[in-house]
Design a protein around this motif. Sequence first.
Motif, PDB file in Angstrom:
ATOM      1  N   ASP A  87       0.835  -1.204   0.000  1.00  0.00           N
ATOM      2  CA  ASP A  87       0.000   0.000   0.000  1.00  0.00           C
ATOM      3  C   ASP A  87       0.872   1.257   0.000  1.00  0.00           C
ATOM      4  OD1 ASP A  87       0.957  -0.429   2.566  1.00  0.00           O
ATOM      5  OD2 ASP A  87      -0.910   0.165   3.557  1.00  0.00           O
ATOM      6  N   PHE A  88       1.787   1.308  -0.942  1.00  0.00           N
ATOM      7  CA  PHE A  88       2.780   2.372  -0.975  1.00  0.00           C
ATOM      8  C   PHE A  88       2.146   3.763  -0.958  1.00  0.00           C
ATOM      9  CE2 PHE A  88       5.361   5.538  -3.043  1.00  0.00           C
ATOM     10  CZ  PHE A  88       6.545   5.425  -2.349  1.00  0.00           C
TER      11      PHE A  88
ATOM     12  N   PRO B  94       4.165  13.417  -4.040  1.00  0.00           N
ATOM     13  CA  PRO B  94       3.102  13.752  -3.086  1.00  0.00           C
ATOM     14  C   PRO B  94       3.371  15.023  -2.265  1.00  0.00           C
ATOM     15  CG  PRO B  94       3.491  11.397  -3.062  1.00  0.00           C
ATOM     16  CD  PRO B  94       4.591  12.010  -3.892  1.00  0.00           C
ATOM     17  N   ILE B  95       4.605  15.256  -1.837  1.00  0.00           N
ATOM     18  CA  ILE B  95       4.867  16.467  -1.052  1.00  0.00           C
ATOM     19  C   ILE B  95       4.873  17.693  -1.951  1.00  0.00           C
ATOM     20  CG2 ILE B  95       7.393  16.319  -1.078  1.00  0.00           C
ATOM     21  CD1 ILE B  95       5.103  17.557   1.814  1.00  0.00           C
ATOM     22  N   ALA B  96       5.353  17.562  -3.168  1.00  0.00           N
ATOM     23  CA  ALA B  96       5.317  18.691  -4.103  1.00  0.00           C
ATOM     24  C   ALA B  96       3.863  19.095  -4.366  1.00  0.00           C
ATOM     25  CB  ALA B  96       6.030  18.331  -5.406  1.00  0.00           C
ATOM     26  N   LYS B  97       3.005  18.109  -4.521  1.00  0.00           N
ATOM     27  CA  LYS B  97       1.579  18.396  -4.748  1.00  0.00           C
ATOM     28  C   LYS B  97       0.986  19.114  -3.535  1.00  0.00           C
ATOM     29  CE  LYS B  97      -2.765  16.237  -6.012  1.00  0.00           C
ATOM     30  NZ  LYS B  97      -3.467  14.998  -6.330  1.00  0.00           N
TER      31      LYS B  97
ATOM     32  N   TYR C 103       5.991  13.978   8.515  1.00  0.00           N
ATOM     33  CA  TYR C 103       7.208  14.764   8.354  1.00  0.00           C
ATOM     34  C   TYR C 103       7.041  16.099   7.611  1.00  0.00           C
ATOM     35  CZ  TYR C 103       9.586  10.746  10.214  1.00  0.00           C
ATOM     36  OH  TYR C 103       9.994   9.729  11.031  1.00  0.00           O
ATOM     37  N   GLU C 104       5.886  16.391   7.099  1.00  0.00           N
ATOM     38  CA  GLU C 104       5.678  17.664   6.402  1.00  0.00           C
ATOM     39  C   GLU C 104       5.979  18.855   7.314  1.00  0.00           C
ATOM     40  OE1 GLU C 104       2.275  20.006   3.786  1.00  0.00           O
ATOM     41  OE2 GLU C 104       1.759  18.122   4.764  1.00  0.00           O
ATOM     42  N   SER C 105       5.718  18.704   8.587  1.00  0.00           N
ATOM     43  CA  SER C 105       5.958  19.798   9.541  1.00  0.00           C
ATOM     44  C   SER C 105       7.445  20.145   9.671  1.00  0.00           C
ATOM     45  CB  SER C 105       5.388  19.447  10.915  1.00  0.00           C
ATOM     46  OG  SER C 105       6.072  18.327  11.451  1.00  0.00           O
TER      47      SER C 105
ATOM     48  N   ILE D  51       3.122   6.449   1.820  1.00  0.00           N
ATOM     49  CA  ILE D  51       3.856   7.687   1.550  1.00  0.00           C
ATOM     50  C   ILE D  51       3.060   8.892   2.032  1.00  0.00           C
ATOM     51  CG2 ILE D  51       3.136   8.161  -0.841  1.00  0.00           C
ATOM     52  CD1 ILE D  51       6.685   8.548   0.591  1.00  0.00           C
ATOM     53  N   GLU D  52       1.739   8.831   1.927  1.00  0.00           N
ATOM     54  CA  GLU D  52       0.916   9.925   2.464  1.00  0.00           C
ATOM     55  C   GLU D  52       1.051   9.985   3.985  1.00  0.00           C
ATOM     56  OE1 GLU D  52      -0.491  12.381   0.892  1.00  0.00           O
ATOM     57  OE2 GLU D  52      -0.168  11.561  -1.108  1.00  0.00           O
ATOM     58  N   ARG D  53       1.088   8.843   4.633  1.00  0.00           N
ATOM     59  CA  ARG D  53       1.303   8.813   6.093  1.00  0.00           C
ATOM     60  C   ARG D  53       2.679   9.377   6.457  1.00  0.00           C
ATOM     61  NH1 ARG D  53      -1.119   2.837   7.480  1.00  0.00           N
ATOM     62  NH2 ARG D  53      -3.315   3.446   7.312  1.00  0.00           N
TER      63      ARG D  53
END
Length: 173
Positions: free
Chosen positions: A31-32, A72-75, A43-45, A36-38
């Motif tokens: 469930d990549f 995903p983080i760029a989006k 870690y986005e913070s 990756i969203e998790r």
Amino acid sequence: MMRTLIKHKRGKIPNYQLQRKMFSYLTMIDDFDVQIERYWDKYESRISDWYLAQKKPDDLIISASPDCIIGPIAKRLGVNYVATEYDREFGIFLNNLMYAKEKAKYIIDKGFPEIDNFYSDSLADTPLALCAEKAHLVKDKATTVVDWPELDEETMKTVKKKIDTGWSVHLEE
């Protein structure tokens, strides 16, 4: 994986081989996309406030990491990205590792407009820093931003050698 890390630390294998080994494990994650969203939820913070305060929609993240991790983080940030194309089914890179001089080559080949400000935590990105109007070195876990160091002839030889062999180059604190 530990053996590969140790070999890399001892200078026995270059950065690109370490990354190939490290990212080969992505094929084992069923469930990549969820994982990756998790990961980015957690870690986005850590993205530095100094960057978020000056972020623009035409910013470009250019990374040697696989596109399935950077996308995903760029989006989320609402910025553009270029990363190493990676086939998660077979666990292989589909193009050159977007590393060091490959980044500069990509920017030049694609005819990107002039880079106003460039940020990196690695001197291996010197070829791309040289393409920018202003380059900045990010240090101390992305909490400190300084001007790109003036590189004397001897340092440039060292950087070139390390870039050519695929070794990561970080400025000593």
